[in-house]
Design an enzyme around this catalytic site. Sequence first.
Site, PDB file in Angstrom:
ATOM      1  CG  ASP A  89      -0.114   0.029   2.455  1.00  0.00           C
ATOM      2  OD1 ASP A  89       1.067   0.250   2.522  1.00  0.00           O
ATOM      3  OD2 ASP A  89      -0.804   0.264   3.805  1.00  0.00           O
ATOM      4  CG  ASP A 262      -6.006  -6.016   1.703  1.00  0.00           C
ATOM      5  OD1 ASP A 262      -5.624  -5.285   2.515  1.00  0.00           O
ATOM      6  OD2 ASP A 262      -6.676  -5.230   0.784  1.00  0.00           O
ATOM      7  CB  CYS A 300     -10.878 -27.789   7.621  1.00  0.00           C
ATOM      8  SG  CYS A 300      -9.379 -26.361   7.573  1.00  0.00           S
ATOM      9  CB  CYS A 302      -5.649 -26.075   8.220  1.00  0.00           C
ATOM     10  SG  CYS A 302      -6.788 -25.954   9.611  1.00  0.00           S
ATOM     11  CB  CYS A 305      -9.211 -28.757  10.749  1.00  0.00           C
ATOM     12  SG  CYS A 305      -9.971 -27.189  10.898  1.00  0.00           S
ATOM     13  CG  HIS A 331      -9.352 -22.690  10.789  1.00  0.00           C
ATOM     14  ND1 HIS A 331      -9.700 -23.951  10.096  1.00  0.00           N
ATOM     15  CD2 HIS A 331     -10.350 -22.091  10.923  1.00  0.00           C
ATOM     16  CE1 HIS A 331     -11.135 -23.812   9.900  1.00  0.00           C
ATOM     17  NE2 HIS A 331     -11.392 -22.665  10.459  1.00  0.00           N
TER      18      HIS A 331
END
Length: 369
Positions: A89, A262, A300, A302, A305, A331
């Site tokens: 930015d 974002d 999930c 990840c 999980c 996660h």
Amino acid sequence: MRIEVEETSGAARAGKLYTPHGAVETPTFMPVGTKASVKGLTPREVRETGAGVVLGNTYHLYLRPGPDLIREAGGLHSFSGWDGPMLTDSGGYQVFSLADTRKLTEDGAEFVSVYDGSRHVFTPELTTRVQEDLGADVAMVLDECPPADAGYEYQAESLRRTARWAERCQEAHTREDQALFGIVQGGLYEDLRRESLERTVSLDFPGYAVGGLSVGESREEMLRVVALTAAGLPEDKPRYFMGIGDPVGVLGVISLGVDMFDCVLPTRLARHGSVLTADGRLNLKNSRFRRDLGPLETGCACEACRDYSQAYLAHLVRENELLGHRLLTLHNLTFMGELCRRAREEIRAGSFESWSRGWISRYLAGAPA
């Protein structure tokens, strides 16, 4: 820098964004790495969440460690170890978030450092040069992001200042391997949005951002303005919504033709013990998770999980263990990556609208706890 729109479903678009550091499938959620780091995760872990682009914050990196060091290290990619596309930015968000300690003039924005109280003037030329030193694939023009309740006259003055700053950024920008994006402002006023659209698009930037939203307005107002703005942007240029990360809002802006977005929300929620699931947001500080030995979310992929129970994760959160922050961050970013992957799949199948309605209905039905 170019975008190739491969399929549409209504106004929603699925395709690829091509950058010097590789192609990214769109629509895509971009994790925020304010200080050249997505908090708690290595670049490899960020990549495994499905993220394609990472953000850096020009204001903070300018103050610490400084653009000279990052340039000497070979740029932000080499310095941080992230080899994929990056976006920086311009400091425009700090014009909004640090309003109590900054001063605006036609020349730029004068800030008081959040670190040591020293004063710094961010001009369009300075922020452009700093972003060239950082070397991200996408740089942003310096803009002002007024609050949602700013009046008509202020919004009009602000968007015109932003337009003049955009011209100066464009004149100062020299890197051919870096795309400089323009930013459309104008608040919630349709005529001002149209004026900002006309002035910004006339400068023929390689990409455009929808700015000045997610700053206190209602969701209905936000989506109304996004619809107007996106419809006025070139179809062959990437469209970026600055600062949205709640799942319902993300699907809303995707439906209106936004390609990139974002927000710090998913990572910030993780640090406060909250996780995103298809059945709503869960707060692991709630006592009902203390003895639940099931996973956060079935299916999930990840690590949180796959390998740990809700009871263990809730224990880590209550004890403020760093591992808990890391696992919940993994996660939440995996959740956002999967949401975007599924959205792309539904756009390509021509079923995005009906799928999105069903997904949102289920998400909102799950009472946040």
